[in-house]
Motif scaffolding. Structure first.
Motif, PDB file in Angstrom:
ATOM      1  N   LEU A 196      -4.082   1.027   3.914  1.00  0.00           N
ATOM      2  CA  LEU A 196      -3.791   2.442   3.755  1.00  0.00           C
ATOM      3  C   LEU A 196      -2.909   2.688   2.549  1.00  0.00           C
ATOM      4  CD1 LEU A 196      -3.418   3.445   7.470  1.00  0.00           C
ATOM      5  CD2 LEU A 196      -5.427   3.426   6.041  1.00  0.00           C
ATOM      6  N   ASN A 197      -2.015   1.759   2.249  1.00  0.00           N
ATOM      7  CA  ASN A 197      -1.182   1.908   1.059  1.00  0.00           C
ATOM      8  C   ASN A 197      -2.011   1.889  -0.208  1.00  0.00           C
ATOM      9  OD1 ASN A 197       1.328   2.258   2.090  1.00  0.00           O
ATOM     10  ND2 ASN A 197       1.754   0.081   2.271  1.00  0.00           N
ATOM     11  N   ASN A 198      -2.918   0.925  -0.283  1.00  0.00           N
ATOM     12  CA  ASN A 198      -3.766   0.845  -1.466  1.00  0.00           C
ATOM     13  C   ASN A 198      -4.536   2.138  -1.662  1.00  0.00           C
ATOM     14  OD1 ASN A 198      -2.965  -1.702  -2.068  1.00  0.00           O
ATOM     15  ND2 ASN A 198      -4.596  -2.687  -0.904  1.00  0.00           N
ATOM     16  N   SER A 199      -5.017   2.662  -0.555  1.00  0.00           N
ATOM     17  CA  SER A 199      -5.751   3.914  -0.624  1.00  0.00           C
ATOM     18  C   SER A 199      -4.894   5.025  -1.210  1.00  0.00           C
ATOM     19  CB  SER A 199      -6.212   4.305   0.773  1.00  0.00           C
ATOM     20  OG  SER A 199      -6.554   5.660   0.817  1.00  0.00           O
ATOM     21  N   CYS A 200      -3.675   5.140  -0.749  1.00  0.00           N
ATOM     22  CA  CYS A 200      -2.818   6.227  -1.189  1.00  0.00           C
ATOM     23  C   CYS A 200      -2.538   6.151  -2.674  1.00  0.00           C
ATOM     24  CB  CYS A 200      -1.494   6.189  -0.427  1.00  0.00           C
ATOM     25  SG  CYS A 200      -1.671   6.662   1.297  1.00  0.00           S
ATOM     26  N   GLU A 201      -2.315   4.944  -3.169  1.00  0.00           N
ATOM     27  CA  GLU A 201      -1.972   4.810  -4.585  1.00  0.00           C
ATOM     28  C   GLU A 201      -3.107   5.259  -5.496  1.00  0.00           C
ATOM     29  OE1 GLU A 201      -0.763   0.796  -5.061  1.00  0.00           O
ATOM     30  OE2 GLU A 201       1.022   1.070  -3.819  1.00  0.00           O
ATOM     31  N   SER A 202      -4.316   4.857  -5.132  1.00  0.00           N
ATOM     32  CA  SER A 202      -5.435   5.134  -6.033  1.00  0.00           C
ATOM     33  C   SER A 202      -6.089   6.483  -5.762  1.00  0.00           C
ATOM     34  CB  SER A 202      -6.475   4.019  -5.919  1.00  0.00           C
ATOM     35  OG  SER A 202      -6.815   3.822  -4.563  1.00  0.00           O
ATOM     36  N   ASN A 203      -5.517   7.239  -4.859  1.00  0.00           N
ATOM     37  CA  ASN A 203      -6.089   8.547  -4.530  1.00  0.00           C
ATOM     38  C   ASN A 203      -5.282   9.679  -5.153  1.00  0.00           C
ATOM     39  OD1 ASN A 203      -8.406   8.336  -3.101  1.00  0.00           O
ATOM     40  ND2 ASN A 203      -7.397   8.007  -1.148  1.00  0.00           N
ATOM     41  N   ASN A 204      -5.998  10.672  -5.608  1.00  0.00           N
ATOM     42  CA  ASN A 204      -5.273  11.862  -6.054  1.00  0.00           C
ATOM     43  C   ASN A 204      -5.961  13.126  -5.533  1.00  0.00           C
ATOM     44  OD1 ASN A 204      -7.557  11.627  -7.471  1.00  0.00           O
ATOM     45  ND2 ASN A 204      -6.649  11.919  -9.494  1.00  0.00           N
ATOM     46  N   ALA A 208      -9.359   5.158   4.109  1.00  0.00           N
ATOM     47  CA  ALA A 208      -8.768   4.301   3.089  1.00  0.00           C
ATOM     48  C   ALA A 208      -9.844   3.701   2.187  1.00  0.00           C
ATOM     49  CB  ALA A 208      -7.970   3.185   3.753  1.00  0.00           C
ATOM     50  N   LYS A 209     -10.979   3.366   2.781  1.00  0.00           N
ATOM     51  CA  LYS A 209     -12.041   2.694   2.031  1.00  0.00           C
ATOM     52  C   LYS A 209     -12.738   3.660   1.074  1.00  0.00           C
ATOM     53  CE  LYS A 209     -15.912   1.637   3.937  1.00  0.00           C
ATOM     54  NZ  LYS A 209     -16.883   1.135   4.953  1.00  0.00           N
ATOM     55  N   THR A 210     -13.187   4.780   1.601  1.00  0.00           N
ATOM     56  CA  THR A 210     -13.867   5.759   0.767  1.00  0.00           C
ATOM     57  C   THR A 210     -12.823   6.595   0.056  1.00  0.00           C
ATOM     58  OG1 THR A 210     -13.895   7.495   2.406  1.00  0.00           O
ATOM     59  CG2 THR A 210     -15.657   5.916   2.518  1.00  0.00           C
ATOM     60  N   LYS A 211     -12.457   6.161  -1.088  1.00  0.00           N
ATOM     61  CA  LYS A 211     -11.294   6.734  -1.770  1.00  0.00           C
ATOM     62  C   LYS A 211     -11.493   8.203  -2.089  1.00  0.00           C
ATOM     63  CE  LYS A 211      -9.867   2.306  -3.078  1.00  0.00           C
ATOM     64  NZ  LYS A 211      -8.621   1.631  -3.325  1.00  0.00           N
ATOM     65  N   GLU A 218       2.989  10.535   2.333  1.00  0.00           N
ATOM     66  CA  GLU A 218       4.424  10.721   2.590  1.00  0.00           C
ATOM     67  C   GLU A 218       4.769  10.281   4.013  1.00  0.00           C
ATOM     68  OE1 GLU A 218       2.617  13.583   1.601  1.00  0.00           O
ATOM     69  OE2 GLU A 218       2.971  13.177  -0.517  1.00  0.00           O
ATOM     70  N   LYS A 219       4.016  10.836   4.971  1.00  0.00           N
ATOM     71  CA  LYS A 219       4.248  10.484   6.365  1.00  0.00           C
ATOM     72  C   LYS A 219       4.057   8.991   6.583  1.00  0.00           C
ATOM     73  CE  LYS A 219       4.600  11.248  10.878  1.00  0.00           C
ATOM     74  NZ  LYS A 219       5.698  11.935  11.551  1.00  0.00           N
ATOM     75  N   TRP A 220       3.083   8.471   5.852  1.00  0.00           N
ATOM     76  CA  TRP A 220       2.729   7.090   6.054  1.00  0.00           C
ATOM     77  C   TRP A 220       3.876   6.133   5.753  1.00  0.00           C
ATOM     78  CZ3 TRP A 220      -0.663   5.580   9.101  1.00  0.00           C
ATOM     79  CH2 TRP A 220      -0.982   4.228   9.143  1.00  0.00           C
ATOM     80  N   GLU A 221       4.672   6.486   4.756  1.00  0.00           N
ATOM     81  CA  GLU A 221       5.812   5.624   4.422  1.00  0.00           C
ATOM     82  C   GLU A 221       6.856   5.641   5.525  1.00  0.00           C
ATOM     83  OE1 GLU A 221       7.334   6.213   0.501  1.00  0.00           O
ATOM     84  OE2 GLU A 221       5.324   6.250  -0.384  1.00  0.00           O
ATOM     85  N   LEU A 222       7.068   6.810   6.099  1.00  0.00           N
ATOM     86  CA  LEU A 222       7.982   6.916   7.235  1.00  0.00           C
ATOM     87  C   LEU A 222       7.530   6.023   8.379  1.00  0.00           C
ATOM     88  CD1 LEU A 222       8.674  10.751   7.389  1.00  0.00           C
ATOM     89  CD2 LEU A 222      10.385   8.943   7.221  1.00  0.00           C
ATOM     90  N   VAL A 223       6.234   6.108   8.665  1.00  0.00           N
ATOM     91  CA  VAL A 223       5.668   5.340   9.770  1.00  0.00           C
ATOM     92  C   VAL A 223       5.860   3.851   9.537  1.00  0.00           C
ATOM     93  CG1 VAL A 223       3.497   4.684  10.858  1.00  0.00           C
ATOM     94  CG2 VAL A 223       3.993   7.087  10.402  1.00  0.00           C
TER      95      VAL A 223
END
Lengths: 112, 112
Positions: free
Chosen positions: A102-110, B36-39, B86-91
């Motif tokens: 999920l982290n990788n996804s977040c970085e490369s997503n805009n 996450a996969k399908t960016k 953002e939420k994801w980092e908290l989690v």
DNA sequence: TAATTACATTGCAATATTGCGATGAAAAGA
DNA sequence: TCTTTTCATCGCAATATTGCAATGTAATTA
């Protein structure tokens, strides 16, 4: 109809969900934290500590034990529970895997 | 009586349990992994992907959204869901905190 | 405007979870 | 042996979850 269709999902997805279910109650979180804090691995002082009935605590302990997150050993009249560190590493690995995806996804997503 | 006694526990314990509950179903794990996969953060092709009915998927999406793990934005006729970083980092922080507590316990314990 | 598309919501049935009192089981001490 | 202690299990009531068909809603297209 109230029953999860596990056959639709991968073994890893089902395993993750099963472990998450063990964490999905504050009493079980509290039990794990208490076991971590009192390094002596002591037993059902949990009943006083948590304020739930003895039968209820016993049931939560059983669930944690069935998943393998804790184990118990007879200690005279009482029973000592403690964290099962082998299983624990597996669990951490599974969750970290999910987190990484999920982290990788977040970085490369805009897109959002 | 089927209702969790949240008042007995700390805010953090309740929060962790709540998030874990969101993970506690393989369909929701699968949804997160698919996002996450399908960016491109696309929508309800999930129905074909997962093999559950549209109403069921929609309900799982709502649960994930209520917790704040994902967010949706209107995209013409359809709706794009994606991970809320953002939420994801908290989690992740919450879970890592729990993991650390339990790891420390395991290292200094020799009772089991 | 009517039809279509893409989701959301509602309402229901089946099942699971939460919590507890009552009872059972096993070990220790009187 | 009888009692006490400590935990497990059973059975119940209250509530939550899972899944879906049917229906609602809002935007797009014909």
């Amino acid at each position: 109809m109230g029953i999860t269709k596990t056959n639709l999902f991968t073994a890893e997805q089902n395993e993750l969900a099963l472990i998450a279910k063990a964490f999905a109650h504050p009493a079980r979180i509290a039990i794990l934290q208490y076991l971590a804090k009192t390094k002596s691995c002591i037993n059902g002082t949990l009943v006083q500590e948590l304020g739930l009935a003895q039968a209820t605590i016993s049931q939560h302990l059983r669930e944690l034990k069935e998943i393998g997150l804790i184990k118990g050993s007879i200690e005279g009249v009482s029973i000592s529970y403690c964290i099962n560190s082998e299983k624990w590493e597996l669990v951490q690995g599974l969750f970290n895997g999910l987190f990484d995806q999920l982290n990788n996804s977040c970085e490369s997503n805009n897109c959002c």
